[in-house]
Design an enzyme around this catalytic site. Structure first.
Site, PDB file in Angstrom:
ATOM      1  N   HIS A 278     124.254  43.413  47.987  1.00  0.00           N
ATOM      2  CA  HIS A 278     125.364  42.634  47.954  1.00  0.00           C
ATOM      3  C   HIS A 278     126.472  43.423  49.567  1.00  0.00           C
ATOM      4  O   HIS A 278     126.127  43.020  50.299  1.00  0.00           O
ATOM      5  CB  HIS A 278     125.731  41.658  46.824  1.00  0.00           C
ATOM      6  CG  HIS A 278     127.634  42.261  47.561  1.00  0.00           C
ATOM      7  ND1 HIS A 278     127.852  39.907  48.023  1.00  0.00           N
ATOM      8  CD2 HIS A 278     128.741  41.693  47.989  1.00  0.00           C
ATOM      9  CE1 HIS A 278     129.070  39.877  48.209  1.00  0.00           C
ATOM     10  NE2 HIS A 278     129.527  41.227  48.299  1.00  0.00           N
ATOM     11  N   GLU A 279     126.913  44.809  48.795  1.00  0.00           N
ATOM     12  CA  GLU A 279     127.430  45.608  49.640  1.00  0.00           C
ATOM     13  C   GLU A 279     126.739  45.859  51.454  1.00  0.00           C
ATOM     14  O   GLU A 279     127.204  46.352  51.888  1.00  0.00           O
ATOM     15  CB  GLU A 279     127.683  46.511  48.836  1.00  0.00           C
ATOM     16  CG  GLU A 279     128.546  46.758  47.323  1.00  0.00           C
ATOM     17  CD  GLU A 279     129.712  46.386  48.518  1.00  0.00           C
ATOM     18  OE1 GLU A 279     130.424  46.302  49.635  1.00  0.00           O
ATOM     19  OE2 GLU A 279     130.322  45.448  47.342  1.00  0.00           O
ATOM     20  N   HIS A 282     126.527  44.085  54.105  1.00  0.00           N
ATOM     21  CA  HIS A 282     128.272  44.418  54.891  1.00  0.00           C
ATOM     22  C   HIS A 282     127.157  45.363  55.860  1.00  0.00           C
ATOM     23  O   HIS A 282     127.909  45.339  57.537  1.00  0.00           O
ATOM     24  CB  HIS A 282     129.212  45.246  54.233  1.00  0.00           C
ATOM     25  CG  HIS A 282     129.461  43.614  53.004  1.00  0.00           C
ATOM     26  ND1 HIS A 282     129.995  42.837  53.629  1.00  0.00           N
ATOM     27  CD2 HIS A 282     129.852  43.878  51.532  1.00  0.00           C
ATOM     28  CE1 HIS A 282     130.259  41.749  52.492  1.00  0.00           C
ATOM     29  NE2 HIS A 282     130.430  42.665  51.878  1.00  0.00           N
ATOM     30  N   GLU A 358     131.581  37.653  52.422  1.00  0.00           N
ATOM     31  CA  GLU A 358     130.786  38.022  51.229  1.00  0.00           C
ATOM     32  C   GLU A 358     130.322  37.024  50.922  1.00  0.00           C
ATOM     33  O   GLU A 358     129.170  37.239  50.278  1.00  0.00           O
ATOM     34  CB  GLU A 358     131.903  37.687  50.200  1.00  0.00           C
ATOM     35  CG  GLU A 358     133.260  38.566  50.659  1.00  0.00           C
ATOM     36  CD  GLU A 358     132.955  39.972  50.328  1.00  0.00           C
ATOM     37  OE1 GLU A 358     131.534  40.254  49.561  1.00  0.00           O
ATOM     38  OE2 GLU A 358     133.153  41.273  51.000  1.00  0.00           O
TER      39      GLU A 358
END
Length: 424
Positions: A278-279, A282, A358
């Site tokens: 997930h990170e 970004h 997100e």
């Protein structure tokens, strides 16, 4: 007139607070829609009865504190102007030193000190609340140290910005907002570069991930995403909180992926890999740089509106607020008040943008890891550790949530799980 304006301001704050108290405690419905009952997003399937009650109570009080603290800041700055404290701060500064720069520094320390004292009760209530509900594990001394560090960082930052800002106002009464914005671009980028290596370590200890086996898995995942990562950083947070977190910070060579040690202690490797994926999204989708660009565009509009609103307020209420000229340092509380109001008004848009990013990161992570069971379990544990509401009230989601609600996140993963299962 001054007394009336003060009474009206306090009354408006009280009515604002009463509205949100009624909304959060009596009107807002946080029950799950019936179609989600019994699903993995239903908190009753992974929280016990006590945890359910605690999460509801804690969230209501915490949200109320949020909706009280922001307008309290406006009220504080308004009363500072209305009752002549800003004028007094300037007089004390002029009586202390004959040097203009030192006068500005003295004025700022008085304003900052009064602001710190005025907001301290609400900040302490928030800290005490998190201790009562066993979210925070931080001692009062440690918490106070963090508060003072933030105080001096904010003071130092404004000590750089304010003299330049008021110098620009004197040099160009009609264009100071534009020149100030242009100067803010390199300053913002510099602060983003500085954040992970100078500012963050003032609060916590950072070090490379100690679990080398897990680090190898994370770096393999990063290589798969074509991210040139060499280290994952771990931060010691267990002595401050029971909550879980991971994030990306910094830009360029100072960019870091950071894991709280609480996350490492509470989640399995597969759950952590989902969070790391997930990170990584970004980074891959350059959300940090889009965020900087969006912030700069909004700050341009914000500074222009601040310029217009400051001039209008000085013309309309200058006598009552003891502001003869917006270029005078006495107008600084008005600048802060308007800026805070604009940030609050803009928060639904900025939060919406953040929730979109997100959501993209969640989808990227599940496509990369293809382990919905671990992903769902990680969100359930995040909910438990932070006593978060799965389905928050609408106004809370609009004004507070930079991430999708857990209802949205877990239900998306369940849909992926069903689809993935049918394709096998």
């Amino acid at each position: 007139m001054v007394r009336k304006m003060g009474v009206y301001a306090v009354l408006a704050f009280v009515l604002f607070g009463l509205f949100f108290y009624w909304y959060l405690f009596y009107f807002a419905d946080t029950k799950l829609p019936f179609e989600y009952e019994g699903s993995k997003a239903d908190p009753s399937t992974f929280l016990n009865g006590r945890e359910l009650d605690l999460s509801e109570d804690y969230s209501k009080i915490r949200n109320l504190l949020f909706f009280l603290s922001t307008p309290f800041e406006w009220l504080f700055y308004f009363l500072i102007l209305l009752f002549g404290f800003s004028k007094a701060f300037k007089r004390w500064a002029e009586n202390t030193s004959k040097y203009r720069l030192l006068q500005t520094a003295i004025y700022l320390i008085w304003l900052s000190f009064f602001s710190f004292v005025a907001t301290f009760p609400l900040n302490y209530i928030s800290y005490s609340l998190s201790k009562t509900y066993h979210i925070s594990t931080q001692t009062f001394g440690s918490w106070m140290k963090d508060e003072l560090i933030d105080f001096w960082i904010n003071y130092g930052t404004w000590l750089i910005i304010v003299p330049i800002l008021y110098w620009l106002m004197k040099k160009s009464q009609k264009r100071w907002w534009l020149y100030g914005w242009l100067l803010s671009i390199p300053f913002t980028i510099f602060m983003m570069f500085l954040q992970p290596v100078v500012i963050d370590p003032l609060h916590n200890d950072f070090y490379p991930l100690k679990n080398k086996e897990l680090e190898t898995k994370i770096l393999t995942l990063a290589d798969k995403a074509e991210i040139p990562a060499r280290h994952v950083f771990e931060v010691n947070m267990a002595n401050k909180t029971n909550a879980l977190n991971a994030y990306v910070t910094g830009i360029g060579s100072n960019a870091r992926i950071v894991l709280w040690d609480t996350t490492l202690n509470r989640l399995s490797d597969n759950q952590i890999l989902f969070i790391m994926a997930h990170e990584m999204c970004h980074y891959v989708e350059k959300h940090i740089y889009f965020g900087i660009g969006g912030y700069l565009l909004l700050s341009l509009l914000g500074l222009y509106l601040t310029y217009r609103l400051m001039n209008w307020t000085a013309r309309r209420f200058g006598k009552e607020l003891k502001i003869s000229d917006v270029r005078d340092i006495r107008s600084l509380p008005l600048f802060f008040m308007i800026l805070s109001m604009l940030l609050f008004v803009a928060s639904p848009l900025t939060n919406l943008t953040s929730r979109y990013e997100e959501t993209r990161a969640d989808r990227y992570a599940i496509e990369m890891t293809k382990n919905p069971e671990a992903a769902i379990a990680s969100f359930q544990e995040l909910t438990r550790s932070g006593l978060s509401q799965v389905n928050p009230p609408l106004l809370v989601k609009i004004f507070r949530y930079t991430h999708p609600s857990m209802l949205d996140r877990i239900s998306m993963l369940e849909e992926y799980e069903v689809k993935h299962r049918n394709l096998q």
